[in-house]
Design an enzyme around this catalytic site. Structure first.
Site, PDB file in Angstrom:
ATOM      1  N   PRO A 164      34.306  52.746  14.827  1.00 54.11           N
ATOM      2  CA  PRO A 164      35.120  51.662  15.356  1.00 54.11           C
ATOM      3  C   PRO A 164      36.599  52.010  15.357  1.00 54.11           C
ATOM      4  O   PRO A 164      37.006  53.082  14.907  1.00 54.11           O
ATOM      5  CB  PRO A 164      34.829  50.527  14.383  1.00 54.11           C
ATOM      6  CG  PRO A 164      34.682  51.244  13.066  1.00 54.11           C
ATOM      7  CD  PRO A 164      34.011  52.564  13.395  1.00 54.11           C
ATOM      8  N   TRP A 165      37.407  51.046  15.812  1.00 54.07           N
ATOM      9  CA  TRP A 165      38.839  51.302  15.927  1.00 54.07           C
ATOM     10  C   TRP A 165      39.640  50.863  14.724  1.00 54.07           C
ATOM     11  O   TRP A 165      40.818  51.190  14.613  1.00 54.07           O
ATOM     12  CB  TRP A 165      39.405  50.627  17.180  1.00 54.07           C
ATOM     13  CG  TRP A 165      38.978  49.203  17.413  1.00 54.07           C
ATOM     14  CD1 TRP A 165      38.085  48.764  18.341  1.00 54.07           C
ATOM     15  CD2 TRP A 165      39.436  48.029  16.723  1.00 54.07           C
ATOM     16  NE1 TRP A 165      37.942  47.394  18.280  1.00 54.07           N
ATOM     17  CE2 TRP A 165      38.771  46.918  17.294  1.00 54.07           C
ATOM     18  CE3 TRP A 165      40.348  47.802  15.685  1.00 54.07           C
ATOM     19  CZ2 TRP A 165      38.980  45.607  16.853  1.00 54.07           C
ATOM     20  CZ3 TRP A 165      40.555  46.506  15.248  1.00 54.07           C
ATOM     21  CH2 TRP A 165      39.876  45.430  15.824  1.00 54.07           C
ATOM     22  N   LYS A 208      31.347  59.916  18.928  1.00 52.21           N
ATOM     23  CA  LYS A 208      32.084  59.190  19.958  1.00 52.21           C
ATOM     24  C   LYS A 208      33.095  58.295  19.248  1.00 52.21           C
ATOM     25  O   LYS A 208      32.744  57.430  18.449  1.00 52.21           O
ATOM     26  CB  LYS A 208      31.137  58.337  20.805  1.00 52.21           C
ATOM     27  CG  LYS A 208      31.831  57.328  21.727  1.00 52.21           C
ATOM     28  CD  LYS A 208      32.709  58.003  22.768  1.00 52.21           C
ATOM     29  CE  LYS A 208      33.286  57.004  23.769  1.00 52.21           C
ATOM     30  NZ  LYS A 208      34.256  56.065  23.169  1.00 52.21           N
ATOM     31  N   THR A 266      27.266  44.592  19.600  1.00 46.88           N
ATOM     32  CA  THR A 266      27.107  45.989  20.014  1.00 46.88           C
ATOM     33  C   THR A 266      25.926  46.626  19.307  1.00 46.88           C
ATOM     34  O   THR A 266      25.144  47.370  19.911  1.00 46.88           O
ATOM     35  CB  THR A 266      28.382  46.783  19.724  1.00 46.88           C
ATOM     36  OG1 THR A 266      29.490  46.162  20.386  1.00 46.88           O
ATOM     37  CG2 THR A 266      28.258  48.215  20.195  1.00 46.88           C
ATOM     38  N   GLU A 299      26.056  49.625  10.720  1.00 47.72           N
ATOM     39  CA  GLU A 299      26.971  48.904   9.822  1.00 47.72           C
ATOM     40  C   GLU A 299      27.796  47.997  10.710  1.00 47.72           C
ATOM     41  O   GLU A 299      28.658  48.450  11.458  1.00 47.72           O
ATOM     42  CB  GLU A 299      27.839  49.894   9.039  1.00 47.72           C
ATOM     43  CG  GLU A 299      28.486  49.275   7.803  1.00 47.72           C
ATOM     44  CD  GLU A 299      29.836  48.657   8.089  1.00 47.72           C
ATOM     45  OE1 GLU A 299      29.881  47.406   8.246  1.00 47.72           O
ATOM     46  OE2 GLU A 299      30.821  49.386   8.168  1.00 47.72           O
ATOM     47  N   CYS A 340      35.833  44.302   8.207  1.00 44.62           N
ATOM     48  CA  CYS A 340      34.615  43.498   8.119  1.00 44.62           C
ATOM     49  C   CYS A 340      34.367  42.970   6.716  1.00 44.62           C
ATOM     50  O   CYS A 340      33.500  42.115   6.523  1.00 44.62           O
ATOM     51  CB  CYS A 340      33.410  44.287   8.614  1.00 44.62           C
ATOM     52  SG  CYS A 340      33.249  45.919   7.890  1.00 44.62           S
ATOM     53  N   GLU A 399      33.138  35.721  12.975  1.00 44.54           N
ATOM     54  CA  GLU A 399      34.052  36.777  12.535  1.00 44.54           C
ATOM     55  C   GLU A 399      35.275  36.812  13.452  1.00 44.54           C
ATOM     56  O   GLU A 399      35.169  37.163  14.627  1.00 44.54           O
ATOM     57  CB  GLU A 399      33.339  38.127  12.557  1.00 44.54           C
ATOM     58  CG  GLU A 399      34.182  39.255  11.984  1.00 44.54           C
ATOM     59  CD  GLU A 399      33.425  40.573  11.935  1.00 44.54           C
ATOM     60  OE1 GLU A 399      33.678  41.354  11.003  1.00 44.54           O
ATOM     61  OE2 GLU A 399      32.590  40.822  12.819  1.00 44.54           O
TER      62      GLU A 399
END
Length: 479
Positions: free
Chosen positions: A154-155, A179, A234, A252, A286, A382
């Site tokens: 993730p970012w 990726k 996702t 995750e 998260c 979230e």
């Protein structure tokens, strides 16, 4: 807000088979503190992903036969290289995500520690033997690598997530195609560039750009395991697509961490700590301490302290040395977070913040929401931004019910000096990690992963090494 200038960065390339690979399409990289373009990256096609998987498959034929000691040594060298370029990585991570440069510097040990842990873990992993199970009949179980593993990060913590995934994957003897999100490619690209000086060509491959590359990696039949950290929506899409090729999956996903505060603690100290863990990384975590549930006997005092500390947050550009909270990662995400807050105005009390802020960049001010009902959006969904809700509960039982009344099950914490309360919470909370009188503490030695819509599988610890391994039973009949 102090303005910080940053030179334009060179174009970023994929890393495939030990080479930097360009593509005809490019995608801009933006500084979230200013909204300005600071660089460009190659955009992976399905053909680029296929080339990366093929390179990883070729490299696997020899990499799988390296000894644990050899893999361990290379992981240690990568940790040393990150440490040697610590300031460069800190600046890239700050520019990537917008996090305060002081925080980015403090995070460097958290990037090197997992590499060093798994360097040691690689040499501890083993199979088992049942010995002679019949006359001249011997049975053993061998652990072996899966092959090519696909990693999607993730970012919000690009460098940390990259290290969390490549460390056990390589330690177990796999080769990697990663990726990285097109929003934050800077620090991860540098990681893979220096890794090429340490690992054989094709062991570590990186593809950049938009979702095309990620979708191609998920669908590729040459990938034996796919590990994703990202949004729950996702994760569900990835799991469905991965099932077409019967990939092993490690997901995750999202979280909405409850924090239960009881009256028998130092409420001022707890409030200070929880402000830090609620607004760290601008709440883009998260496991952020974003859903605070306070016993009514402590509520008024705790909220007073909490608001006092939240008002001391210094919002600014990531590379500004005085900043304690930076921007959100993109304009799209800023608008999403602000939408949650704007809708909450109709049913809750915005006690602090609640607005878009700053001159340029993607800023939302630190926001504290009071008096929201348990079934409200701001409590259940979230937000993933600098937005913390605080609820007043009447009893310990109500606190536990509200904490568990959530689709996510990643992490939560309980704050009390009464061991009866804390141990009951540890038993009853339906979350993969439970912290007691602390929050956001993660160790390479301890597993990390959630339940429910927070996904399945474990990062870190020897359990992560199991995630990236498969087991073979070998039966031998001797004469």
């Amino acid at each position: 807000m102090t303005l910080v200038t940053m030179p334009t960065l060179p174009r970023l390339h994929h890393v495939i088979g030990g080479e930097r690979v360009d593509s005809s399409e490019k995608q801009a990289v933006f500084n979230p503190s200013t909204g300005e373009e600071v660089g460009a990256q190659a955009v992976a096609t399905e053909q680029d992903v296929d080339a990366a998987v093929q390179a990883a498959a070729r490299a696997f034929q020899s990499w799988r036969r390296t000894t644990a000691a050899e893999r361990s040594e290379m992981l240690l060298r990568l940790a040393d290289a990150i440490e040697a370029e610590g300031e460069t990585f800190a600046r890239l991570e700050s520019l990537d995500v917008g996090k305060p440069i002081s925080t980015a510097r403090d995070e460097i040990p958290f990037h090197t520690d997992p590499l060093r842990y798994f360097a040691g873990a690689a040499r501890l992993a083993h199979g088992s033997s049942l010995g002679e199970v019949g006359p001249g009949l011997y049975s053993r179980v061998e652990r072996e690598p899966i092959g090519v593993v696909g990693l999607i990060i993730p970012w919000n913590f690009p460098l940390l997530e990259a290290v969390w995934k490549i460390s056990p994957a390589l330690a177990a003897g796999n080769t990697v195609v990663m990726k990285v999100t097109g929003i934050t490619p800077l620090s991860t690209t540098r990681l893979f560039e220096i890794a090429q000086e340490i690992f054989p060509p094709g062991v570590l491959n990186l593809v950049l750009g938009n979702s095309t590359g990620g979708k191609a990696l998920v669908a590729h039949p040459g990938v034996g395991l796919l590990s994703l950290t990202g949004a729950t929506s996702t994760g569900k899409q990835v799991a469905a697509e991965g099932a077409r090729t019967l990939k092993r999956m490690h997901l995750e996903l999202g979280g909405k961490a409850p924090v239960m505060v009881h009256p028998d603690i130092d409420l001022r100290a707890a409030a200070e700590y929880l402000v830090g863990t609620g607004f760290a990384n601008s709440g883009q975590d998260c496991t952020a301490a974003c859903r605070v549930i306070v016993h009514e006997a402590a509520y008024d005092e705790f909220v007073g302290h909490y608001l006092d500390f939240a008002k001391q947050i210094v919002m600014g550009q990531g590379l500004d040395e005085t900043t304690t909270m930076g921007p959100l990662v993109s304009a799209v995400h800023r608008d999403s977070v602000q939408g949650f807050v704007d809708r909450a105005r109709g049913y809750a009390n915005i006690a602090l913040g609640g607005d878009v802020a700053g001159d340029g960049g993607y800023f939302v001010s630190p926001t504290v929401v009071l008096d929201a009902a348990q079934d409200s959006e701001i409590i259940r969904e979230e937000v993933f931004g600098p937005v913390v809700s605080i609820q007043r509960a009447e009893t310990e039982d109500q606190m536990l019910r509200w904490a568990n009344d959530c689709q996510y099950g990643l992490a939560g914490s309980v704050w009390s000096n009464d061991q009866n309360i804390t141990q009951r919470a540890a038993r009853e909370l339906n979350f993969g990690t439970v912290w007691i009188n602390t929050h956001l503490q993660v160790l390479p030695e301890a597993p990390f992963g959630g339940f429910g819509n927070s996904g399945y599988g474990k990062e870190l610890s020897m359990m992560a090494l199991e995630e990236y391994s498969r087991y073979k039973h070998v039966m031998t009949q001797t004469s």
